[in-house]
Each structure stands twice: as structure tokens, then as C-alpha cells.
Scaffold this active site. Sequence first.
Site, PDB file in Angstrom:
ATOM      1  N   TYR A   1       0.745  -1.250   0.166  1.00 40.58           N
ATOM      2  CA  TYR A   1       0.072  -0.053   0.058  1.00 40.58           C
ATOM      3  C   TYR A   1       0.733   1.263   0.078  1.00 40.58           C
ATOM      4  O   TYR A   1       0.363   2.333  -0.195  1.00 40.58           O
ATOM      5  CB  TYR A   1      -0.913   0.126   1.332  1.00 40.58           C
ATOM      6  CG  TYR A   1      -1.952  -1.084   1.156  1.00 40.58           C
ATOM      7  CD1 TYR A   1      -2.195  -1.820   0.049  1.00 40.58           C
ATOM      8  CD2 TYR A   1      -2.967  -1.177   2.273  1.00 40.58           C
ATOM      9  CE1 TYR A   1      -3.162  -3.018   0.094  1.00 40.58           C
ATOM     10  CE2 TYR A   1      -3.701  -2.335   2.598  1.00 40.58           C
ATOM     11  CZ  TYR A   1      -3.969  -2.973   1.085  1.00 40.58           C
ATOM     12  OH  TYR A   1      -4.897  -3.855   1.188  1.00 40.58           O
TER      13      TYR A   1
ATOM     14  N   LYS B   1       3.476 -15.348   2.259  1.00 37.76           N
ATOM     15  CA  LYS B   1       3.316 -16.265   1.365  1.00 37.76           C
ATOM     16  C   LYS B   1       4.858 -16.476   0.737  1.00 37.76           C
ATOM     17  O   LYS B   1       5.340 -16.271  -0.327  1.00 37.76           O
ATOM     18  CB  LYS B   1       2.735 -15.228   0.119  1.00 37.76           C
ATOM     19  CG  LYS B   1       2.191 -15.964  -1.147  1.00 37.76           C
ATOM     20  CD  LYS B   1       1.139 -17.095  -1.001  1.00 37.76           C
ATOM     21  CE  LYS B   1       1.004 -17.733  -2.255  1.00 37.76           C
ATOM     22  NZ  LYS B   1       0.007 -18.902  -2.117  1.00 37.76           N
TER      23      LYS B   1
ATOM     24  N   ASP C   1      -3.036 -18.097   1.815  1.00 41.16           N
ATOM     25  CA  ASP C   1      -4.108 -18.593   1.297  1.00 41.16           C
ATOM     26  C   ASP C   1      -4.680 -19.793   2.277  1.00 41.16           C
ATOM     27  O   ASP C   1      -6.084 -20.021   2.399  1.00 41.16           O
ATOM     28  CB  ASP C   1      -3.710 -19.430   0.035  1.00 41.16           C
ATOM     29  CG  ASP C   1      -2.649 -20.122  -0.072  1.00 41.16           C
ATOM     30  OD1 ASP C   1      -1.732 -19.719   0.892  1.00 41.16           O
ATOM     31  OD2 ASP C   1      -2.186 -21.052  -1.133  1.00 41.16           O
TER      32      ASP C   1
ATOM     33  N   ASP D   1      -5.083  -6.619   6.164  1.00 44.39           N
ATOM     34  CA  ASP D   1      -6.383  -5.933   5.716  1.00 44.39           C
ATOM     35  C   ASP D   1      -7.388  -6.988   5.230  1.00 44.39           C
ATOM     36  O   ASP D   1      -8.819  -6.669   5.952  1.00 44.39           O
ATOM     37  CB  ASP D   1      -5.904  -4.977   4.441  1.00 44.39           C
ATOM     38  CG  ASP D   1      -7.202  -4.298   4.150  1.00 44.39           C
ATOM     39  OD1 ASP D   1      -8.064  -4.191   4.922  1.00 44.39           O
ATOM     40  OD2 ASP D   1      -6.983  -3.499   2.849  1.00 44.39           O
TER      41      ASP D   1
ATOM     42  N   ASP E   1     -10.680  -8.343   8.348  1.00 47.22           N
ATOM     43  CA  ASP E   1     -11.995  -8.299   7.810  1.00 47.22           C
ATOM     44  C   ASP E   1     -12.948  -9.728   7.837  1.00 47.22           C
ATOM     45  O   ASP E   1     -13.926  -9.735   8.365  1.00 47.22           O
ATOM     46  CB  ASP E   1     -12.378  -7.716   6.491  1.00 47.22           C
ATOM     47  CG  ASP E   1     -12.385  -6.242   6.520  1.00 47.22           C
ATOM     48  OD1 ASP E   1     -12.141  -5.704   7.553  1.00 47.22           O
ATOM     49  OD2 ASP E   1     -12.766  -5.686   5.369  1.00 47.22           O
TER      50      ASP E   1
END
Length: 362
Positions: free
Chosen positions: A143, A193, A225, A249, A253
Site C-alpha cells: 500500500y 506467502k 491462502d 487488511d 475483515d
Amino acid sequence: MKKFKVTVLPGDGIGPEIISQAVEVMKLVGEKHGCGFEITEELLGGCAIDATGVPLPEKTLNTCRQSDAVLLGAVGGEKWDKLPGHLRPEAGLLGIRSGLGLFANLRPAVIYPALKNASPLRPDIVKDGIDIMVVRELTGGIYFGERGRKETQDRGQAAYDTELYTEAEVERIARLAFEAALKRKKKLTSVDKANVLESSRLWREVVVRVAKDYPDVELNHMYVDNAAMQLVRRPEQFDVVVTTNMFGDILSDEASMITGSIGMLPSASLGSGTLGLYEPIHGSAPDIAGQDRANPIATILSVAMMFRYSFGMEEAALDIEKAVNSVLEKGHRTADIAAPGENYVGTREMGRLIREEIERGN
Ligand code: NAD
């Protein structure tokens, strides 16, 4: 008597209603545990735009910088939606986090046994409740990395975003996560990852190195994942999860959603000192603002996090969390968490019930 400086930012929509209940709880718990507060109220978000033309006035940021902790309601609303990005209420949120040097976001996702029917997960998966803390890196990664577009010869435009982490950035968030795990069940899952991304391989190396300083915390690693899958498959395996800005992020959620009640979830944003910003994860809920219908529990639980992380007062934090649990166990609900046909109370009454439990010492 120890006196803490707290800046309160009620914000917009339901912000002022939920904040006033949370502040009452804070004062009561402070009294009980022998500390006082110097409370200053400042403007942030839409109300700041109306009064000063900008979402984060200098005065607000300066007052926050001189505080021990900041308590925020929520910002935003339709009235300000058409303003350019940098002048919208949400720009105030980003500005205050970076202005205070807050690089970690802590989001507990808790399902109280009394509310387990609210979870979209099957009862045999939720079992006796869920209690996960997602620690998200907040100021680095994709980001904030270099981004851009370029023309290709024969395939139209190309666009890129860069995931970049330094060892120092990973180390500070890892330490904060290990410390958080020490205050809980002493289990940390680092999500990356590393089978594909070089930035994740560095992330993992640094987390493993930091782990040597925390022999009491059990560390494991999980690819993102798989983590997304395990959160809905066997959520009870998680205690603290630490991860990058973008993975955090998404996963925070997901973890929130499995609790099924947005009005219940607090959060903390922390930096390298004890100054922290505490706020519910929900927004300003303009649809119910001013109707005494908002659930104040997320904000009240944010005050519990403030006692734990900024004031180092674990017993005071537990007092608030236990009181919330008792009120729910006794069957009290606000409209958002009531089952169809079930009675419910308003914002003020829910705040009063929680204070009553605290006074009783439950
Ligand atoms: P929202 O979280 O405000 O509301 C979503 C739904 O949940 C609404 O139906 C609302 O009534 C309900 N809800 C939220 N909090 C509740 C509570 N405490 N008690 C009972 N019900 C509650 O999200 P939204 O509608 O997408 O956004 C509304 C405004 O809030 C927008 O301007 C948005 O930009 C802003 N927002 C601010 C923050 C923040 O301040 N941190 C976060 C998200 C959204």
C-alpha cells in the site's frame, strides 16, 4: 493518583453517542483502579471539515501527540462524500495514524458464547466461542511501495505495485505481536506467502530471529491462502496472527465477519511507545445516528484495550471485558445483536448496564 491524558475524538454519525458511553465507563473503571483522566475533546472527520475546512486540524494532531491515549468514535457521512480524496473524513483517519507513528493495528475477533448464533459459521465450528487477535502491519508493504504505469510495445499499458519490507519494519511488528501473544495464550501464527514472494521470505527470516527472544511463545507459520481457509475451518487454532499490511487488511475483515456482529469489535493502533489510538472497527452508521440505537460495546471494549496497551492496567481491562460478557449472558442486547423478536435496549441503557456490572464487580 496517576492521571492519564486522553484525547477524545467523537467524530460523526453515531460517534458522539457511543463515545459518551465509553468515556463514562473509562472514568468509572479509572476510579475503581485508582487513576484519573485529563480528557480533551477535539475535532476529526466531517465535523472538523465543517468547522475548519480540513478533516484533521493541526490542533487535533498536536493534542493527540501530547496524550497518553486517543479514543476515536467514527468518521464520515454522505454530506462529505463528494469532496476530493484528501479532504474527505477518511483522510483524517490515515493522517492521524501516520501523524502519531502508529505502525500496528490490533483487531481482536471474539465470539462471545452468548452470541454464537450470530456467527455465519456452523455451531460445531464455533464450539464455545472464538478469540483471535489479528496484528496487521499498518505503514509498509504494497500500500506504500512504489507504483506506476508504463506503456508496453504491443500489449497496452502495464501497471505495477511493489511489496517492500525492511528488516527493521518486520522486526518491530514481530516484537509487538510476540508481546501481545505473551499477554494472551502465548501462541503466534505468522502469515506470509514465502513459497512465492521474496518479501515474505525476508518477513519469515526476521520473525524466526525475533522468536529467539520469546521462548515462551509458540510460533508457527502459515501461507496466506491456507490462513484464509483455516480461519473458517478451525478458527480455534488461532491466538495471535501477525501479518503484512495487505494480508492483514483482508484477514482481519474475514476474522471480523465470522463473529457476525460489527458493533462488538474494538481495535487498537500502536507505535513504538505506549501512545495508542483506540476505536471500534465499524463506521459512523449514519442510518441510525441520533436514534439511541447504536451498539456502544465496540467502543467500550476499545477502552478496555486502552487500559491494557497504553496504561498497562490489565485488571482494569479485564473488568470491562467481564462486565460486557455478564451483560450479554444476562440476555441484554442492542438492536443489531438481538435475535428476531427479541427485546433490545438503546445505546445509553446498554452503557448503563455495563457500568452497573462493573460497579458490582462481575
Ligand atoms: P458502517 O460500519 O458505518 O455501517 C454498516 C452497517 O452496520 C450499518 O447498517 C450500520 O447501521 C451498522 N452498524 C455499524 N456500527 C454499528 C453499531 N455500533 N451499532 C449498531 N449498528 C451498527 O459502514 P458504512 O455504512 O459502510 O459507512 C458509513 C460511514 O462510515 C461512511 O462515511 C464510511 O466512510 C464511514 N466509515 C468510517 C470508519 C471509521 O471511522 N473508522 C470505518 C468504516 C466506515
